[in-house]
Enzyme design. Structure first.
Site, PDB file in Angstrom:
ATOM      1  N   GLY A  93      -8.611  -4.424  12.391  1.00 53.73           N
ATOM      2  CA  GLY A  93      -9.320  -3.282  11.793  1.00 53.73           C
ATOM      3  C   GLY A  93      -8.829  -1.977  12.392  1.00 53.73           C
ATOM      4  O   GLY A  93      -9.608  -1.055  12.643  1.00 53.73           O
ATOM      5  N   ARG A 144      -5.034  -3.813   5.072  1.00 49.68           N
ATOM      6  CA  ARG A 144      -4.099  -3.080   4.216  1.00 49.68           C
ATOM      7  C   ARG A 144      -3.079  -2.341   5.053  1.00 49.68           C
ATOM      8  O   ARG A 144      -3.382  -1.896   6.160  1.00 49.68           O
ATOM      9  CB  ARG A 144      -4.849  -2.033   3.389  1.00 49.68           C
ATOM     10  CG  ARG A 144      -5.015  -2.425   1.928  1.00 49.68           C
ATOM     11  CD  ARG A 144      -5.885  -1.410   1.263  1.00 49.68           C
ATOM     12  NE  ARG A 144      -6.978  -1.201   2.150  1.00 49.68           N
ATOM     13  CZ  ARG A 144      -8.292  -1.285   1.904  1.00 49.68           C
ATOM     14  NH1 ARG A 144      -8.699  -1.391   0.874  1.00 49.68           N
ATOM     15  NH2 ARG A 144      -9.247  -1.180   2.750  1.00 49.68           N
ATOM     16  N   TYR A 163     -26.516  -4.801   7.984  1.00 44.96           N
ATOM     17  CA  TYR A 163     -25.598  -4.451   9.083  1.00 44.96           C
ATOM     18  C   TYR A 163     -26.263  -4.696  10.439  1.00 44.96           C
ATOM     19  O   TYR A 163     -25.685  -5.327  11.329  1.00 44.96           O
ATOM     20  CB  TYR A 163     -25.214  -2.983   8.917  1.00 44.96           C
ATOM     21  CG  TYR A 163     -24.338  -2.400   9.989  1.00 44.96           C
ATOM     22  CD1 TYR A 163     -23.022  -2.829  10.161  1.00 44.96           C
ATOM     23  CD2 TYR A 163     -24.815  -1.376  10.812  1.00 44.96           C
ATOM     24  CE1 TYR A 163     -22.219  -2.264  11.134  1.00 44.96           C
ATOM     25  CE2 TYR A 163     -24.011  -0.807  11.776  1.00 44.96           C
ATOM     26  CZ  TYR A 163     -22.714  -1.252  11.941  1.00 44.96           C
ATOM     27  OH  TYR A 163     -21.919  -0.684  12.898  1.00 44.96           O
ATOM     28  N   ASP A 177      -4.566  -4.690  10.163  1.00 44.18           N
ATOM     29  CA  ASP A 177      -5.627  -4.314   9.225  1.00 44.18           C
ATOM     30  C   ASP A 177      -5.400  -5.096   7.926  1.00 44.18           C
ATOM     31  O   ASP A 177      -4.327  -5.664   7.717  1.00 44.18           O
ATOM     32  CB  ASP A 177      -5.613  -2.794   8.968  1.00 44.18           C
ATOM     33  CG  ASP A 177      -7.002  -2.273   8.571  1.00 44.18           C
ATOM     34  OD1 ASP A 177      -7.611  -1.550   9.381  1.00 44.18           O
ATOM     35  OD2 ASP A 177      -7.465  -2.596   7.464  1.00 44.18           O
ATOM     36  N   GLY A 228      -9.367   1.812  10.635  1.00 44.67           N
ATOM     37  CA  GLY A 228     -10.674   2.418  10.408  1.00 44.67           C
ATOM     38  C   GLY A 228     -10.884   3.656  11.270  1.00 44.67           C
ATOM     39  O   GLY A 228      -9.973   4.100  11.975  1.00 44.67           O
ATOM     40  N   GLN A 229     -12.117   4.182  11.211  1.00 43.96           N
ATOM     41  CA  GLN A 229     -12.412   5.430  11.928  1.00 43.96           C
ATOM     42  C   GLN A 229     -12.205   5.269  13.433  1.00 43.96           C
ATOM     43  O   GLN A 229     -11.593   6.119  14.073  1.00 43.96           O
ATOM     44  CB  GLN A 229     -13.863   5.872  11.653  1.00 43.96           C
ATOM     45  CG  GLN A 229     -14.179   7.255  12.222  1.00 43.96           C
ATOM     46  CD  GLN A 229     -15.676   7.501  12.426  1.00 43.96           C
ATOM     47  OE1 GLN A 229     -16.499   6.609  12.284  1.00 43.96           O
ATOM     48  NE2 GLN A 229     -16.021   8.722  12.774  1.00 43.96           N
TER      49      GLN A 229
HETATM   50  N1  SER Z   1     -22.434   4.652  12.396  1.00 42.77           N
HETATM   51  C1  SER Z   1     -22.958   3.395  11.949  1.00 42.77           C
HETATM   52  C2  SER Z   1     -23.573   3.491  10.625  1.00 42.77           C
HETATM   53  O1  SER Z   1     -24.097   4.539  10.316  1.00 42.77           O
HETATM   54  C3  SER Z   1     -23.962   2.875  12.932  1.00 42.77           C
HETATM   55  O2  SER Z   1     -23.363   1.975  13.771  1.00 42.77           O
HETATM   56  O3  SER Z   1     -23.599   2.537   9.920  1.00 42.77           O
END
Ligand code: SER
Length: 314
Positions: A9, A37, A143, A35, A12-13
């Site tokens: 990954g 992609r 999440y 990653d 990503g950010q």
């Molecule tokens: N920055 C994340 C989110 O907003 C939290 O871990 O999903």
């Protein structure tokens, strides 16, 4: 044995900046970025890069053998807002990628794992202010449920199988090099772009919604420092609370106005408001500070200056 790193990954950010810092720290030849992609970016151009599906155990195992990897940083995940739109896939990705890496460590194929958790492990019944390390945890998002379950499994693999897995509960992360995707805290990045482009911003959270936040440099520093600490200092094997600053949309807008006086903000809360309301407003991270010496460098004013300065150049 010298450290050989695989980042899953990496585009990503967090992965983008983590990859650059790990390459600078350990040497370009000792860091493999991967990653799902292959993008046209610095992660791909500035070192070793491989395409990998975090849900494919065999692909990960192959890379570990090919490059004799010792440490894995598993940064692939679906964040809070996106996960609500695709719960089954979020659960699959967030959990099974972790199991793959934990099982590779259990099998003795790697030495050390970094896996990020989040403030999303907390829920509406958690004390909101100065949230302790050990407290009620009833996450209400997909999440959050995946991160809370992941924490339990990390601790289990550590206790039962001696797996050296290390984790921190990231707050909302603010950075300018690459955009975040699909989080509830993302407004605090977008606001800087809009302040520079349009001088106005419509926030999807209400003005007094306080959330724990951190500038990316601090988050990267924490990540590398927990991984470099001697194993015996990492006493918590679920995940460490980690904190730097806490602010509301109104407060960040005020800090931007000091640089851009004509900036205005209005508020149109959407489904992400309920997510934010279920999370802490501030975090007690004294265990991280005591156990492995965590300290942050960036407060909100410094973060605002750096963000505006760098985005303006960009
Ligand atoms: N920055 C994340 C989110 O907003 C939290 O871990 O999903």
């Amino acid at each position: 044995m010298s450290t050989k790193i695989l980042i899953i990954g990496a585009c990503g950010q967090i992965g983008t900046e983590l990859t650059a810092k790990l390459r600078a720290t350990y040497g370009v030849d000792n860091v493999v970025a991967s990653d799902i992609r292959k993008l046209e970016n610095d992660v791909v151009k500035n070192g070793i890069f491989e395409v990998v599906n975090a849900l494919d155990y065999n692909q990960i195992e192959h890379l570990i053998e090919k490059y004799q990897i010792t440490d894995v940083y598993l940064m692939a995940a679906l964040l809070s807002a996106t996960a609500e739109k695709n719960p089954a896939f979020a659960w699959d990705l967030n959990m099974n990628s972790l199991f793959h890496v934990l099982n590779l460590a259990k099998a003795g194929k790697i030495q050390k794992i970094f896996w990020p958790s989040s403030i999303a492990v907390f829920g509406p019944t958690t004390p909101r202010d100065n949230t302790p390390q050990y407290t009620v945890m009833e996450p209400s998002t997909v999440y959050g449920i995946s991160k809370q379950s992941g924490e339990r499994w990390c601790e289990y693999y550590n206790k039962q199988y001696g797996v050296d897995v290390r984790s921190i509960r990231y707050p909302g992360l603010i950075s300018w090099t690459s955009p975040p995707g699909g989080g509830t805290t993302d407004y605090a990045v977008d606001i800087y772009y809009k302040a520079l482009e349009d001088k106005k911003f419509t926030c999807f959270l209400s003005e007094n919604t306080g959330l724990p936040m951190m500038y990316m440099d601090d988050a990267i520093k924490a990540t590398i420092s927990i991984m470099q600490a001697p194993a015996e200092k990492i006493k918590i094997r679920s995940s460490y609370n980690l904190s730097a600053v806490s602010f509301t949309p109104k407060e960040i807008a005020e800090s931007i106005k000091k640089h851009i006086p004509e900036f205005t903000i209005d508020y149109a809360p959407d489904f992400r408001q309920a997510i934010a309301d279920s999370w802490p407003a501030s975090i007690d991270d004294s265990y991280a500070r005591t156990d492995w010496g965590w300290q942050h460098d960036f407060d909100m004013e410094r973060m605002t200056s750096v963000m505006l300065e760098n985005l303006a150049k960009k």
